[in-house]
Design an enzyme around this catalytic site. Structure first.
Site, PDB file in Angstrom:
ATOM      1  N   SER A 192       0.814  -1.217   0.000  1.00  0.00           N
ATOM      2  CA  SER A 192       0.000   0.000   0.000  1.00  0.00           C
ATOM      3  C   SER A 192       0.844   1.262   0.000  1.00  0.00           C
ATOM      4  CB  SER A 192      -0.929   0.008   1.229  1.00  0.00           C
ATOM      5  OG  SER A 192      -1.843  -1.045   1.180  1.00  0.00           O
ATOM      6  N   HIS A 207      -6.050   5.096  -1.780  1.00  0.00           N
ATOM      7  CA  HIS A 207      -6.558   6.156  -0.906  1.00  0.00           C
ATOM      8  C   HIS A 207      -5.992   7.506  -1.363  1.00  0.00           C
ATOM      9  CE1 HIS A 207      -6.672   8.580   2.822  1.00  0.00           C
ATOM     10  NE2 HIS A 207      -7.728   7.869   3.129  1.00  0.00           N
ATOM     11  N   VAL A 218      -4.182   9.756  -0.116  1.00  0.00           N
ATOM     12  CA  VAL A 218      -2.813  10.144   0.233  1.00  0.00           C
ATOM     13  C   VAL A 218      -1.762   9.289  -0.469  1.00  0.00           C
ATOM     14  CG1 VAL A 218      -3.493  11.067   2.475  1.00  0.00           C
ATOM     15  CG2 VAL A 218      -2.772   8.677   2.302  1.00  0.00           C
ATOM     16  N   LYS A 219      -2.199   8.331  -1.307  1.00  0.00           N
ATOM     17  CA  LYS A 219      -1.242   7.427  -1.939  1.00  0.00           C
ATOM     18  C   LYS A 219      -0.706   8.003  -3.253  1.00  0.00           C
ATOM     19  CE  LYS A 219      -1.633   3.999   1.075  1.00  0.00           C
ATOM     20  NZ  LYS A 219      -2.866   4.213   1.831  1.00  0.00           N
ATOM     21  N   HIS A 220       0.238   7.276  -3.854  1.00  0.00           N
ATOM     22  CA  HIS A 220       0.880   7.713  -5.097  1.00  0.00           C
ATOM     23  C   HIS A 220      -0.120   7.849  -6.240  1.00  0.00           C
ATOM     24  CE1 HIS A 220       3.826   5.603  -2.608  1.00  0.00           C
ATOM     25  NE2 HIS A 220       4.768   6.326  -3.181  1.00  0.00           N
TER      26      HIS A 220
END
Length: 389
Positions: A168, A192, A194-196
């Site tokens: 993740s 999500h 906030v992810k890459h």
């Protein structure tokens, strides 16, 4: 540097800087709008296209899209045949979803400690915890630093175990030149905000095994033998117990659009991490994660282990009062109430336990400006000056 804002000083910035945030382009919006005007909002061709593009990016044979990173973990554990009476070895230094899915299938998480440089699962400690009930190793690529998949893979092969990698945090990272997602038996990802890559919510599982991929496709669709769009007629059958973990075409469109920017997103995160490293290198009280030369991080998080007076609650409050959205990743899972009530003891994993009370995550997202980074650095320096003079 001046007095901390927590104690009456002037904050570094007035506009709060979050620890993470999505970056959405006009191209992303256009593809989502096009999808909204199409015939399919879920279960349609956008999901297929997203899976193909993602599999190509990471170099995997199969990619299965689901509704969240937690759904990805659940689907992977289910496909691997893990169930009541089984055990899986994992790290306590993760979000609880990693091991919660084991509880959902009736299996038992067994926590093993982390190594000190990257806070990932320590392969040297695992052999002693493997027994006849052990079915899987579940490493976590903490903060974006890939686990030691070579050592874990060798251990798994020797004991007939499956490796389910929680990636993740590590989309875009490589191990020996190979993309994360093309190495472990099953690799799970989260989308999500906030992810890459951000779909709002969403997840993916990659594997080289076509049978595992097919089982996960059924699992995400209630356990039905076929999806509505692929049926020749109306008839269907329920062949195993699944859930509704389908990803919408809307989210798939958003993800597909962003794949073209993934390399640039990871490169920017690495620039930010390098700037933080340079700023904090002379401060022994600010313990940084150390990249492995053959497993460079894709930097989902930038955590520091603070060795200062005051304590974690006060450090976080001080940084947030400066306008810096610091956070903690993570409180050790075996310290949480649900797990303590089940008999887990955080003292059994002392490195993870100590780290979980020292960790402070600074803002890290690819849309950060150089001024955002400078503000974060300034706030940390104020913190150090306050406690050390």
């Amino acid at each position: 540097m001046g007095k901390l804002a927590l104690f009456g000083g002037t904050p570094v910035r007035r506009e709060p800087l979050p620890y993470g945030r999505q970056a959405i382009s006009d191209e992303d919006i256009a593809l989502v709008v096009e999808t909204l005007r199409s015939d399919w909002l879920t279960g349609g061709p956008r999901v297929d296209g997203f899976e193909r593009a993602f599999a190509e990016f990471v170099g995997a044979e199969h990619a299965v899209a689901v509704s969240s990173g937690t759904a990805a973990l659940h689907a992977a554990v289910f496909a691997a045949g893990i169930g009541p009476g089984d055990e899986a070895l994992s790290t306590p230094l993760t979000f609880s979803a990693t091991t919660n899915v084991l509880l959902h299938v009736g299996a038992t998480p067994v926590f093993s400690d982390v190594e000190g440089e990257r806070l990932g699962l320590d392969p040297s400690l695992l052999e002693a915890r493997i027994n006849e009930r052990t079915k899987a190793l579940m490493p976590v690529d903490y903060a974006g630093h890939p686990a030691d998949l070579e050592a874990l893979g060798a251990l798994a092969q020797a004991h007939g175990l499956v490796v389910i990698e929680d990636a993740s945090h590590s989309l875009g990272a490589r191990v020996g030149g190979r993309q994360v997602g093309s190495i472990a038996d099953l690799t799970t990802f989260s989308f999500h905000p906030v992810k890459h890559l951000a779909c709002g919510e969403g997840g993916m599982i990659t594997t080289a095994d076509p049978e595992l991929a097919e089982r996960m496709r059924r699992f995400r669709n209630h356990g039905l033998s076929s999806a509505a769009r692929t049926r020749a007629g109306w008839s269907y059958d329920l062949v195993e117990l699944g859930l509704n973990y389908r990803l919408t075409d809307i989210a798939a469109a958003l993800g597909t659009s962003q794949i073209a920017r993934l390399e640039a997103n990871v490169a920017r995160r690495r620039e930010i991490a390098a700037a933080y490293d340079d700023a904090f290198a002379a401060q022994p009280e600010l313990v940084r994660l150390v990249e492995h030369p053959d497993r460079p991080s894709s930097w989902h998080l930038y955590p520091l282990r603070l060795q200062l007076p005051g304590g974690q609650d006060e450090w976080i409050a001080a940084l947030r009062t400066e306008g810096i959205g610091a956070n903690v990743h993570y409180r050790a899972v075996n310290e949480l109430t649900l797990y303590r009530q089940r008999g887990y003891d955080p003292a059994e994993t002392p490195v993870a336990q100590a780290a979980s009370h020292q960790l402070v995550s600074l803002p890290m997202f690819h849309a950060m400006t150089d001024q955002d980074v400078a503000d974060s650095v300034a706030a940390v320096r104020k913190l150090v000056e306050h406690y050390l003079g």
